[in-house]
Design an enzyme around this catalytic site. Structure first.
Site, PDB file in Angstrom:
ATOM      1  N   HIS A  70     -14.475   5.878   6.742  1.00 39.98           N
ATOM      2  CA  HIS A  70     -13.756   5.338   5.669  1.00 39.98           C
ATOM      3  C   HIS A  70     -14.361   3.829   5.245  1.00 39.98           C
ATOM      4  O   HIS A  70     -13.583   3.011   4.624  1.00 39.98           O
ATOM      5  CB  HIS A  70     -12.240   5.174   5.624  1.00 39.98           C
ATOM      6  CG  HIS A  70     -11.313   6.456   6.211  1.00 39.98           C
ATOM      7  ND1 HIS A  70     -11.011   7.290   4.967  1.00 39.98           N
ATOM      8  CD2 HIS A  70     -11.223   7.085   7.145  1.00 39.98           C
ATOM      9  CE1 HIS A  70     -10.406   8.361   5.688  1.00 39.98           C
ATOM     10  NE2 HIS A  70     -10.561   8.185   6.852  1.00 39.98           N
ATOM     11  N   ASN A 143      -4.658  10.964   3.759  1.00 34.48           N
ATOM     12  CA  ASN A 143      -5.795  11.552   3.170  1.00 34.48           C
ATOM     13  C   ASN A 143      -5.418  12.546   1.856  1.00 34.48           C
ATOM     14  O   ASN A 143      -4.191  12.661   1.566  1.00 34.48           O
ATOM     15  CB  ASN A 143      -6.649  12.450   3.956  1.00 34.48           C
ATOM     16  CG  ASN A 143      -7.417  11.837   5.157  1.00 34.48           C
ATOM     17  OD1 ASN A 143      -7.795  10.704   4.862  1.00 34.48           O
ATOM     18  ND2 ASN A 143      -7.989  12.722   6.053  1.00 34.48           N
ATOM     19  N   HIS A 334      -2.633   1.043  10.015  1.00 35.07           N
ATOM     20  CA  HIS A 334      -2.427   1.473  11.210  1.00 35.07           C
ATOM     21  C   HIS A 334      -1.235   2.396  11.151  1.00 35.07           C
ATOM     22  O   HIS A 334      -0.157   2.004  10.780  1.00 35.07           O
ATOM     23  CB  HIS A 334      -2.298   0.413  12.175  1.00 35.07           C
ATOM     24  CG  HIS A 334      -1.987   0.591  13.604  1.00 35.07           C
ATOM     25  ND1 HIS A 334      -1.638   1.906  14.029  1.00 35.07           N
ATOM     26  CD2 HIS A 334      -2.399  -0.066  14.714  1.00 35.07           C
ATOM     27  CE1 HIS A 334      -1.779   2.058  15.435  1.00 35.07           C
ATOM     28  NE2 HIS A 334      -2.074   0.816  15.962  1.00 35.07           N
ATOM     29  N   TYR A 357      -6.453   2.424  15.811  1.00 39.35           N
ATOM     30  CA  TYR A 357      -6.337   1.598  14.771  1.00 39.35           C
ATOM     31  C   TYR A 357      -6.367   0.022  15.167  1.00 39.35           C
ATOM     32  O   TYR A 357      -7.123  -0.769  14.632  1.00 39.35           O
ATOM     33  CB  TYR A 357      -5.280   1.744  13.648  1.00 39.35           C
ATOM     34  CG  TYR A 357      -5.862   3.367  13.011  1.00 39.35           C
ATOM     35  CD1 TYR A 357      -5.815   4.418  13.782  1.00 39.35           C
ATOM     36  CD2 TYR A 357      -6.082   3.405  11.724  1.00 39.35           C
ATOM     37  CE1 TYR A 357      -5.957   5.870  13.001  1.00 39.35           C
ATOM     38  CE2 TYR A 357      -6.546   4.545  11.202  1.00 39.35           C
ATOM     39  CZ  TYR A 357      -6.545   5.660  11.932  1.00 39.35           C
ATOM     40  OH  TYR A 357      -6.749   6.845  11.174  1.00 39.35           O
TER      41      TYR A 357
HETATM   42 FE1  HDE Z   1      -8.293   7.437  10.888  1.00 39.12          FE
HETATM   43  N1  HDE Z   1      -9.375   5.979  11.180  1.00 39.12           N
HETATM   44  N2  HDE Z   1      -8.690   8.571  12.334  1.00 39.12           N
HETATM   45  N3  HDE Z   1      -7.524   9.456  10.093  1.00 39.12           N
HETATM   46  N4  HDE Z   1      -8.048   7.011   8.828  1.00 39.12           N
HETATM   47  C1  HDE Z   1      -9.810   4.827  10.620  1.00 39.12           C
HETATM   48  O1  HDE Z   1      -9.515   2.711  11.386  1.00 39.12           O
HETATM   49  C2  HDE Z   1      -9.240   7.746  13.611  1.00 39.12           C
HETATM   50  C3  HDE Z   1      -7.264  10.454  10.835  1.00 39.12           C
HETATM   51  C4  HDE Z   1      -7.615   7.400   7.779  1.00 39.12           C
HETATM   52  O2  HDE Z   1      -8.519   2.352   4.098  1.00 39.12           O
HETATM   53  C5  HDE Z   1     -10.315   3.770  11.334  1.00 39.12           C
HETATM   54  O3  HDE Z   1      -9.413   0.560  10.248  1.00 39.12           O
HETATM   55  C6  HDE Z   1      -8.973   8.646  14.874  1.00 39.12           C
HETATM   56  C7  HDE Z   1      -6.481  11.384  10.187  1.00 39.12           C
HETATM   57  C8  HDE Z   1      -7.729   6.358   6.727  1.00 39.12           C
HETATM   58  O4  HDE Z   1      -8.804   1.060   5.817  1.00 39.12           O
HETATM   59  C9  HDE Z   1     -10.419   4.278  12.723  1.00 39.12           C
HETATM   60  C10 HDE Z   1      -8.640  10.008  14.501  1.00 39.12           C
HETATM   61  C11 HDE Z   1      -6.212  10.840   8.948  1.00 39.12           C
HETATM   62  C12 HDE Z   1      -8.599   5.514   7.018  1.00 39.12           C
HETATM   63  C13 HDE Z   1      -9.714   5.787  12.670  1.00 39.12           C
HETATM   64  C14 HDE Z   1      -8.257   9.705  12.746  1.00 39.12           C
HETATM   65  C15 HDE Z   1      -6.840   9.492   9.023  1.00 39.12           C
HETATM   66  C16 HDE Z   1      -8.688   5.623   8.572  1.00 39.12           C
HETATM   67  C17 HDE Z   1     -11.658   3.245  10.915  1.00 39.12           C
HETATM   68  C18 HDE Z   1      -8.101  11.078  15.212  1.00 39.12           C
HETATM   69  C19 HDE Z   1      -5.317  11.235   7.694  1.00 39.12           C
HETATM   70  C20 HDE Z   1      -8.952   4.518   6.291  1.00 39.12           C
HETATM   71  C21 HDE Z   1     -11.220   1.970  10.060  1.00 39.12           C
HETATM   72  C22 HDE Z   1      -7.394  10.870  16.127  1.00 39.12           C
HETATM   73  C23 HDE Z   1      -4.026  11.607   7.996  1.00 39.12           C
HETATM   74  C24 HDE Z   1      -8.160   3.317   6.314  1.00 39.12           C
HETATM   75  C25 HDE Z   1     -10.046   1.470  10.427  1.00 39.12           C
HETATM   76  C26 HDE Z   1      -8.377   1.980   5.303  1.00 39.12           C
HETATM   77  C27 HDE Z   1      -9.583   4.845   9.337  1.00 39.12           C
HETATM   78  C28 HDE Z   1      -9.558   6.602  13.568  1.00 39.12           C
HETATM   79  C29 HDE Z   1      -7.797  10.819  12.205  1.00 39.12           C
HETATM   80  C30 HDE Z   1      -7.035   8.783   8.001  1.00 39.12           C
HETATM   81  C31 HDE Z   1     -11.668   4.324  13.300  1.00 39.12           C
HETATM   82  C32 HDE Z   1      -9.324   8.237  16.400  1.00 39.12           C
HETATM   83  C33 HDE Z   1      -5.854  12.772  10.595  1.00 39.12           C
HETATM   84  C34 HDE Z   1      -7.263   6.777   5.281  1.00 39.12           C
HETATM   85  O5  HDE Z   1      -9.395   3.488  13.648  1.00 39.12           O
END
Ligand code: HDE
Length: 619
Positions: A70, A143, A334, A357
């Site tokens: 993202h 999402n 988060h 997060y």
């Molecule tokens: Fe994320 N995801 N994600 N994700 N995600 C991040 O956090 C992660 C997942 C989502 O506009 C990171 O600050 C793991 C699902 C959005 O700043 C990180 C897993 C969904 C955003 C991270 C998932 C999301 C992130 C990268 C699996 C939809 C952007 C930067 C367990 C429900 C937020 C950050 C923004 C961002 C990890 C799966 C949505 C690395 C480990 C499922 C919208 O922490």
């Protein structure tokens, strides 16, 4: 505190008004910002030049690591207003008080590309909302698709490594059409449902303003009496859900890679404030096991025919950020930022996210004090015994930083639940400590079938074209064949048409890959997926053909004009469209002005060379 205020006021004075003078970061006024300090006007520069060194050092450190996923995003401020109290289900105050307006900051994003990649990549879109509530920050981190690729957090690094550019040559940027992605997906039958969404036009939104948002996981609402309901969150855009076609997306990526960012920015600058209704699907505790799938499985959605979406409030985005870095880049979302009345479920994907997060903020923003960055600060006081750390902003004046204490009269003390103190939902759990997946997660195809069957004919054709494009870029034929084998489980015609375009045949006895839910010591390493369960043939809400279509509000229309145009008919048409809420731009062979039929000059917005028809909704 007095000192802080003084310097804040000074900062404001220095930054605004006509009395702006240049200063160093120490507040020293600068007399010459054009030349470094030298020995003679043609001599070497002196190390002593602290003004030069401060400026260059700061510049050298301007970048922070981009988000690992993202990375490319656009942020905007707004408000949330509640339609009716949800007190029956949740004690969250911002979902109880219909008089209250809650400020929000929203960040939309793509997932796979780098910070500078195109907005129009075929990708999932992030939809994050930070609610600044009176009980602290609540983050919705969702999402634009209601399901996800994987069922367990432990597979997330694998998924992302597979979709990111390939490790040896860092190609391709912001694209899933390459071998490593499809290698992984074709070995992960649990991805099949999400892949259908990704290959549909949902992955090519016309605008951030015209896409849905989903919480994906099942969460809990807890009311004042401690009663829990499961809840799925939805955002429904009032402009309807719209996409561009893949051909358009590819051209837009070249003509204007900032297409979505610009569209959002301009809509807000023009007062066309985008709106979404917050919807909830509510399920009582007793009904947890009445579905054909597991509520904890993030690869499943609850069809709206089975549990309707109740619209409970509206979000309006109405202000662009003042500074991209300070707000959009430094905002830290988060899923674990909760308020009383909202709680997690045991979805194993969500549980893993709860670790990730905070961890990622430490490496991106560099300090556990990231909550002190203005965009991340709650609107309520933060009072605790946490101290110090890199770039601490707060000047704590208390004499103690521990609890219990008597020197500080026991302060700060714990808040009772009745005073708004957060308590976790008490769920009874009996079980062995195991590394296993629940058998209730094993049906990987039913909802992929439901999604495909719910599409209109042209949507199905776009899905087939998308698979053909993506798999057509895959160089290893065995990956193409394995993937087509999986598609045959969704729909025989789909598999056949894709195989045909790839010049391969649908494997006669497709081998289904290892089901990662089966323990490694199980005797078989291939499996026949479990029996499909699907009483619903189609779900109306899954097809974009069925969403709101009637309005041209906020649509961009180009008028192609040249010298000698009839101003009267031009003006009449322009006004008629603008009354309906559309935006009209005058496009001419060259910039500046053209001469109308009656000699009047008409201002030109863009020339043929500086824009393209694909950037407009109509010409
Ligand atoms: Fe994320 N995801 N994600 N994700 N995600 C991040 O956090 C992660 C997942 C989502 O506009 C990171 O600050 C793991 C699902 C959005 O700043 C990180 C897993 C969904 C955003 C991270 C998932 C999301 C992130 C990268 C699996 C939809 C952007 C930067 C367990 C429900 C937020 C950050 C923004 C961002 C990890 C799966 C949505 C690395 C480990 C499922 C919208 O922490």
């Amino acid at each position: 505190m007095e000192l802080n205020k003084k310097s804040d006021d000074l900062q404001k004075n220095r930054q605004s008004g006509d009395n702006q003078m240049l200063s160093t970061n120490q507040g020293l006024l600068i007399n010459d910002d054009q030349n470094s300090l030298k020995v003679g006007d043609r001599g070497p520069t002196l190390l002593e030049d602290f003004i030069l060194r401060e400026k260059i050092t700061h510049f050298d450190h301007e970048r922070i690591p981009e988000r690992v996923v993202h990375a490319r995003g656009s942020g905007v401020h707004g408000v949330f207003e509640l339609y009716e109290s949800m007190g029956e289900y949740t004690k969250a105050k911002f979902l109880n008080d219909t008089e209250k307006t809650t400020p929000v900051f929203v960040r939309f994003s793509t997932v796979g590309g780098s910070r500078g990649s195109t907005d129009l990549a075929r990708d999932v879109r992030g939809f994050s909302v930070k609610f600044y509530t009176d009980e602290g920050i609540y983050d919705f981190v969702g999402n634009n698709m209601p399901v996800f690729f994987i069922q367990d957090a432990i597979k997330f690094p694998d998924l992302i490594h597979a979709v990111k550019p390939e490790p040896h040559n860092e190609i391709p940027q912001a694209a899933s059409a390459h071998d490593t992605f499809w290698d992984f997906i074709s070995l992960m039958p649990e991805s099949t449902h999400m892949i259908m969404w990704l290959m549909s036009d949902r992955s090519l939104p016309r605008s951030y303003r015209m896409m849905e948002g989903f919480g994906v996981h099942t969460f809990r609402f807890i009311n004042e009496q401690g009663v829990s309901h499961f809840v799925k969150f939805h955002w429904k855009p009032l402009l309807g859900v719209h996409s561009v076609a893949w051909d358009e997306a590819q051209i837009i990526s070249g003509k204007d890679p900032d297409f979505h960012r610009r569209d959002l920015w301009e809509a807000i600058e023009n007062g066309n404030f985008p709106e979404w209704e917050l919807g909830v699907q509510l399920i009582s505790e007793e009904d947890e096991h009445t579905f054909e799938f597991d509520l904890l499985d993030p690869t499943k959605l609850i069809p709206e025919e089975i549990v309707p979406v109740k619209r409970i409030g509206k979000m309006t985005l109405n202000r662009n950020p003042d500074n991209f870095f300070s707000e959009t880049e430094q905002v830290a979302f988060h899923p674990g930022h909760l308020v009383p009345g909202i709680d997690f479920s045991n979805d194993p994907l969500l549980q893993g996210r709860l670790f990730s997060y905070t961890d990622t903020q430490l490496s991106r923003l560099g300090s556990p004090n990231f909550h002190e960055i203005p965009i991340n600060r709650p609107v309520v006081p933060v009072v605790n015994n946490q101290r110090d750390g890199h770039m601490r902003q707060t000047i704590s004046t208390d004499k103690v930083s521990y609890h219990p204490n008597s020197i500080g009269n026991g302060c700060p003390f714990q808040a009772k639940a009745t005073q708004g103190g957060f308590t976790s939902y008490q769920e009874r759990i009996d079980g062995n400590k195991i590394r296993e997946r629940s058998k209730s997660f094993f049906d990987h195809f039913s909802q992929a079938v439901l999604f495909y069957n719910s599409q209109s004919e042209h949507e199905k054709n776009h899905i087939i074209d998308a698979f053909t494009f993506e798999l057509g870029k895959v160089e290893r034929v065995y990956i193409q064949e394995r993937m087509v084998g999986i598609l045959a489980k969704v729909n025989k015609q789909l598999a056949k048409r894709v195989a045909n375009c790839l010049g391969i045949s649908v494997p006669k006895n497709p081998i289904y890959p290892i089901n990662h839910g089966v323990p490694a010591d199980a005797s078989k390493d291939t499996y026949e997926p479990v029996e499909m369960k699907q009483s619903l043939e189609q779900s109306v809400a899954l097809s974009m053909a069925n969403t709101e279509k009637v309005s041209i509000t906020t649509r961009n229309i180009a008028f192609l004009v040249a010298d000698g145009v009839d101003e009267n008919s031009l003006t009449t048409m322009k006004i008629a469209l603008e009354i309906e809420g559309a935006t009209v731009k005058i496009i001419a062979p060259k910039l500046s002005r053209i001469q109308g039929l009656n000699g009047r000059e008409i201002k030109v917005d863009k020339s043929f060379l500086t824009t393209a028809s694909v950037l407009f909704d109509a010409v």
